[in-house]
Scaffold this motif. Structure first.
Motif, PDB file in Angstrom:
ATOM      1  N   LEU A   8       0.843  -1.195   0.000  1.00  0.00           N
ATOM      2  CA  LEU A   8       0.000   0.000   0.000  1.00  0.00           C
ATOM      3  C   LEU A   8       0.879   1.247   0.000  1.00  0.00           C
ATOM      4  CD1 LEU A   8      -2.642  -1.050   2.690  1.00  0.00           C
ATOM      5  CD2 LEU A   8      -2.799  -1.293   0.208  1.00  0.00           C
ATOM      6  N   PHE A   9       0.367   2.338  -0.573  1.00  0.00           N
ATOM      7  CA  PHE A   9       1.116   3.584  -0.569  1.00  0.00           C
ATOM      8  C   PHE A   9       0.974   4.219   0.816  1.00  0.00           C
ATOM      9  CE2 PHE A   9       0.168   4.192  -5.393  1.00  0.00           C
ATOM     10  CZ  PHE A   9       0.912   3.055  -5.662  1.00  0.00           C
ATOM     11  N   PRO A  10       2.070   4.380   1.540  1.00  0.00           N
ATOM     12  CA  PRO A  10       1.974   4.861   2.922  1.00  0.00           C
ATOM     13  C   PRO A  10       1.447   6.291   3.041  1.00  0.00           C
ATOM     14  CG  PRO A  10       4.270   4.528   2.282  1.00  0.00           C
ATOM     15  CD  PRO A  10       3.439   4.016   1.167  1.00  0.00           C
ATOM     16  N   HIS A  11       1.570   7.077   1.953  1.00  0.00           N
ATOM     17  CA  HIS A  11       1.135   8.479   2.030  1.00  0.00           C
ATOM     18  C   HIS A  11      -0.289   8.661   1.511  1.00  0.00           C
ATOM     19  CE1 HIS A  11       2.627   7.708  -1.925  1.00  0.00           C
ATOM     20  NE2 HIS A  11       2.426   8.917  -2.380  1.00  0.00           N
ATOM     21  N   TRP A  12      -0.966   7.574   1.190  1.00  0.00           N
ATOM     22  CA  TRP A  12      -2.342   7.645   0.723  1.00  0.00           C
ATOM     23  C   TRP A  12      -3.261   6.992   1.751  1.00  0.00           C
ATOM     24  CZ3 TRP A  12      -3.026   6.481  -5.248  1.00  0.00           C
ATOM     25  CH2 TRP A  12      -2.285   7.426  -5.980  1.00  0.00           C
ATOM     26  N   THR A  13      -4.500   7.506   1.836  1.00  0.00           N
ATOM     27  CA  THR A  13      -5.467   6.910   2.753  1.00  0.00           C
ATOM     28  C   THR A  13      -5.939   5.572   2.201  1.00  0.00           C
ATOM     29  OG1 THR A  13      -7.355   7.908   1.640  1.00  0.00           O
ATOM     30  CG2 THR A  13      -6.343   9.192   3.428  1.00  0.00           C
ATOM     31  N   VAL A  14      -6.669   4.842   3.042  1.00  0.00           N
ATOM     32  CA  VAL A  14      -7.261   3.570   2.629  1.00  0.00           C
ATOM     33  C   VAL A  14      -8.142   3.779   1.390  1.00  0.00           C
ATOM     34  CG1 VAL A  14      -8.981   1.846   3.308  1.00  0.00           C
ATOM     35  CG2 VAL A  14      -7.132   2.471   4.891  1.00  0.00           C
ATOM     36  N   ALA A  15      -8.962   4.839   1.416  1.00  0.00           N
ATOM     37  CA  ALA A  15      -9.847   5.099   0.273  1.00  0.00           C
ATOM     38  C   ALA A  15      -9.039   5.412  -0.985  1.00  0.00           C
ATOM     39  CB  ALA A  15     -10.793   6.245   0.594  1.00  0.00           C
ATOM     40  N   GLU A  16      -7.991   6.215  -0.839  1.00  0.00           N
ATOM     41  CA  GLU A  16      -7.170   6.563  -2.005  1.00  0.00           C
ATOM     42  C   GLU A  16      -6.436   5.340  -2.548  1.00  0.00           C
ATOM     43  OE1 GLU A  16      -6.085  11.207  -0.879  1.00  0.00           O
ATOM     44  OE2 GLU A  16      -4.853   9.576  -0.088  1.00  0.00           O
ATOM     45  N   ALA A  66      10.480  -1.383  -1.820  1.00  0.00           N
ATOM     46  CA  ALA A  66      10.435  -2.088  -3.098  1.00  0.00           C
ATOM     47  C   ALA A  66       9.028  -2.604  -3.393  1.00  0.00           C
ATOM     48  CB  ALA A  66      11.441  -3.240  -3.103  1.00  0.00           C
ATOM     49  N   GLY A  67       8.317  -3.050  -2.361  1.00  0.00           N
ATOM     50  CA  GLY A  67       6.952  -3.554  -2.548  1.00  0.00           C
ATOM     51  C   GLY A  67       5.998  -2.461  -2.987  1.00  0.00           C
ATOM     52  N   VAL A  68       6.216  -1.259  -2.465  1.00  0.00           N
ATOM     53  CA  VAL A  68       5.366  -0.122  -2.847  1.00  0.00           C
ATOM     54  C   VAL A  68       5.612   0.228  -4.309  1.00  0.00           C
ATOM     55  CG1 VAL A  68       4.958   2.336  -2.465  1.00  0.00           C
ATOM     56  CG2 VAL A  68       5.187   0.793  -0.515  1.00  0.00           C
ATOM     57  N   ARG A  69       6.876   0.287  -4.696  1.00  0.00           N
ATOM     58  CA  ARG A  69       7.198   0.615  -6.083  1.00  0.00           C
ATOM     59  C   ARG A  69       6.662  -0.463  -7.022  1.00  0.00           C
ATOM     60  NH1 ARG A  69      12.278   1.162  -5.654  1.00  0.00           N
ATOM     61  NH2 ARG A  69      12.554   3.408  -5.688  1.00  0.00           N
ATOM     62  N   GLU A  70       6.875  -1.734  -6.638  1.00  0.00           N
ATOM     63  CA  GLU A  70       6.411  -2.835  -7.489  1.00  0.00           C
ATOM     64  C   GLU A  70       4.894  -2.806  -7.649  1.00  0.00           C
ATOM     65  OE1 GLU A  70       8.066  -7.087  -7.267  1.00  0.00           O
ATOM     66  OE2 GLU A  70       6.007  -7.257  -6.582  1.00  0.00           O
ATOM     67  N   ALA A 123       2.778  -2.549 -10.971  1.00  0.00           N
ATOM     68  CA  ALA A 123       1.879  -3.671 -11.260  1.00  0.00           C
ATOM     69  C   ALA A 123       0.422  -3.244 -11.353  1.00  0.00           C
ATOM     70  CB  ALA A 123       2.037  -4.754 -10.196  1.00  0.00           C
ATOM     71  N   MET A 124       0.051  -2.138 -10.691  1.00  0.00           N
ATOM     72  CA  MET A 124      -1.334  -1.678 -10.780  1.00  0.00           C
ATOM     73  C   MET A 124      -1.558  -0.830 -12.028  1.00  0.00           C
ATOM     74  SD  MET A 124      -2.548  -3.143  -8.093  1.00  0.00           S
ATOM     75  CE  MET A 124      -4.216  -2.534  -8.059  1.00  0.00           C
ATOM     76  N   GLY A 125      -0.502  -0.612 -12.811  1.00  0.00           N
ATOM     77  CA  GLY A 125      -0.678   0.077 -14.078  1.00  0.00           C
ATOM     78  C   GLY A 125      -0.361   1.561 -14.048  1.00  0.00           C
ATOM     79  N   ALA A 159       6.229   7.915 -15.218  1.00  0.00           N
ATOM     80  CA  ALA A 159       6.098   9.293 -14.730  1.00  0.00           C
ATOM     81  C   ALA A 159       5.161   9.357 -13.529  1.00  0.00           C
ATOM     82  CB  ALA A 159       5.587  10.195 -15.852  1.00  0.00           C
ATOM     83  N   GLN A 160       4.100   8.560 -13.552  1.00  0.00           N
ATOM     84  CA  GLN A 160       3.161   8.547 -12.419  1.00  0.00           C
ATOM     85  C   GLN A 160       3.815   7.961 -11.181  1.00  0.00           C
ATOM     86  OE1 GLN A 160       0.072   6.414 -14.495  1.00  0.00           O
ATOM     87  NE2 GLN A 160      -1.243   8.227 -14.634  1.00  0.00           N
ATOM     88  N   VAL A 161       4.604   6.901 -11.359  1.00  0.00           N
ATOM     89  CA  VAL A 161       5.309   6.312 -10.215  1.00  0.00           C
ATOM     90  C   VAL A 161       6.227   7.362  -9.598  1.00  0.00           C
ATOM     91  CG1 VAL A 161       6.966   4.554  -9.473  1.00  0.00           C
ATOM     92  CG2 VAL A 161       5.202   3.956 -11.138  1.00  0.00           C
ATOM     93  N   LEU A 162       6.924   8.104 -10.448  1.00  0.00           N
ATOM     94  CA  LEU A 162       7.844   9.126  -9.946  1.00  0.00           C
ATOM     95  C   LEU A 162       7.094  10.248  -9.218  1.00  0.00           C
ATOM     96  CD1 LEU A 162      10.802  10.206  -9.900  1.00  0.00           C
ATOM     97  CD2 LEU A 162      10.225  11.484 -11.961  1.00  0.00           C
TER      98      LEU A 162
END
Lengths: 248, 201
Positions: A89-97, B103-107, B111-113, B117-120
């Motif tokens: 999960l993205f740590p800087h985003w909420t659960v909804a995001e 690494a899991g966050v980046r992957e 993987a979610m598409g 540029a969006q990843v960055l």
């Protein structure tokens, strides 16, 4: 039934090592294929070839009848849900995001995304009123995985890829998540490829189990057939749950 | 009279530092993004800015004086030297911040598409932001100190008092430069730390 994912003579070398040595496997629509194997058996590598995170050295992987390397990777990945062990999960985003990631990337209208996020959070057992505004650091391990699964389902992809999603959870939580996942998969009508090294999990969740050993498929069987398999690697896995357990 | 001069020199010092740090960010940030993806270039570039950092500042100002186009006595030479010093902390922290993203966050992002540029923009830079800002803070505070030496090559700023005081053996004049510079450094540190906290998640 139609084939959703096909592996044809897939080989992969990395650092002078044969990670995969000629894998053939077909995943039909609406089934859960478990890739079972020890660490280093090549199961995660095989999984990552489906969404193009890893490209085979030779052979071919097809998703929806088209070779993976002939598809636009970004569009293709938005139609494949992906869940990993620590959630990612993205740590800087909420659960909804986090849950609404792919709908947002696909530029759904805001109300549609919000409705979908609420529907999915309810489906994975996280009340939106309580959880939507939380950040991943405020969640337990099991809750993170629930969000990970909700995120993977958000844009209604036909296929889910799961890489040991429950491996880091305590046994009680893991058991609950396995049951819940099986129900969800059925309710949403998804095809799934599920990587695990846990034989019990494989027998619980798999329509079929593909057992990998040293980069090759040892056997592919339904759970019932697998339990009767005479393959030595299958027996080695089965022994881990037979020993020390009483049989009725 | 002296009070007025302190005010204008402080302002000059402030501009000297601001221009240098902003220019260093403008150079270092894009370079760091590229370096985060190229391991070989990374060793090279970080090694180079490391070496620049080891050159004593007075010597670097001296070296730059005779260089055509960028050299000579004056503010331009001073700013170039200050930019060179500010590069290292910003470059190093930005690279480390981007590489430090789980690494899991980046992957998952890929993987979610998400596009590269969006990843960055949506994942790596926001997650690296506290590190990047810490680099900017370190660069700013050290530049405020180093900028006093810039007066030796006609850079102006609060160093003017310091060098004048040394020449006159007058510690009061030295303090007229040193104290405002120290206060500026402390204030900059506090303000940028506050900004840094606002960007942590």
């Amino acid at each position: 039934m139609a084939a959703l994912v096909e592996f044809r003579n897939v080989r992969y070398q990395a650092g002078g090592r044969e990670v995969l040595r000629g894998v053939d496997l077909t995943v039909e629509e609406n089934e859960t294929v478990v890739l079972l194997g020890r660490s280093g058996s090549g199961k995660t590598t095989l999984l990552k070839m489906v969404n193009g995170l890893i490209a085979p050295s030779s052979g071919e992987v097809r998703f929806g009848g088209t070779p993976v390397n002939a598809q636009d990777p970004i569009q293709m990945r938005r139609r494949i849900g992906y869940v990993i062990q620590d959630g990612g999960l993205f740590p800087h985003w909420t659960v909804a995001e986090n849950t609404g990631l792919v709908p947002t990337l696909e530029r759904w209208p805001r109300e549609k995304t919000e409705a979908r996020v609420a529907e999915l959070l309810n489906a994975v057992g996280l009340a939106p009123a309580t959880y939507a505004a939380r950040y991943p650091r405020q969640l337990s391990g099991g809750e993170k995985q629930r969000v990970g699964i909700a995120r993977a389902l958000a844009a209604d992809p036909p296929l889910l890829l799961l890489d040991e999603p429950f491996a880091a959870l305590d046994p009680v939580t893991r058991f609950g998540m396995q049951r819940h996942f099986a129900e969800l998969r059925k309710a949403f009508g998804k095809t799934a490829i599920f990587v695990t090294h846990d034989i019990r999990e494989a027998l619980t969740l798999g329509s079929r189990i593909a057992l990998l050993k040293d980069g090759a498929i040892e056997t592919v069987a339904s759970a019932d057939e697998f339990a009767r398999s005479t393959s030595s690697e299958a027996r080695a896995f089965l022994a881990t749950i037979e020993d020390g357990h009483a049989h009725p | 009279m002296l009070t007025r001069e302190i005010g204008s020199m402080t302002l000059e010092h402030f501009w000297l530092v601001s221009i240098s740090v902003l220019a260093a960010v403008a150079i270092a940030a894009p370079l760091a993004v590229w370096l985060a993806r190229h391991a070989r270039g990374r060793r090279w570039a970080l090694g180079t800015v490391n070496i620049i950092q080891t050159i004593p500042s007075l010597a670097l100002f001296g070296f730059l004086l005779p260089v055509p186009l960028i050299g000579g006595v004056g503010k331009r030479t001073a700013i170039i030297a200050l930019i060179l010093y500010a590069l290292l902390p910003i470059l190093r922290n930005t690279v480390a911040g981007i590489l430090g993203v789980d690494a899991g966050v980046r992957e998952s992002a890929i993987a979610m598409g998400m596009s590269e540029a969006q990843v960055l923009r949506q994942v790596e830079l926001p997650l690296a932001m506290p590190m990047i800002l810490a680099g900017v803070r370190i660069a700013t505070v050290t530049t405020i100190g180093t900028a006093t030496i810039a007066a030796a090559i006609g850079g102006g700023g609060l160093g003017t008092f310091v060098f004048r005081g040394i020449a006159m053996a007058d510690s009061k004049t030295i303090l007229a430069g040193a104290v405002p510079a120290a206060i500026m450094a402390i204030v900059a540190d506090e303000v940028l730390e506050w900004v840094e906290r606002r960007f942590s998640y």
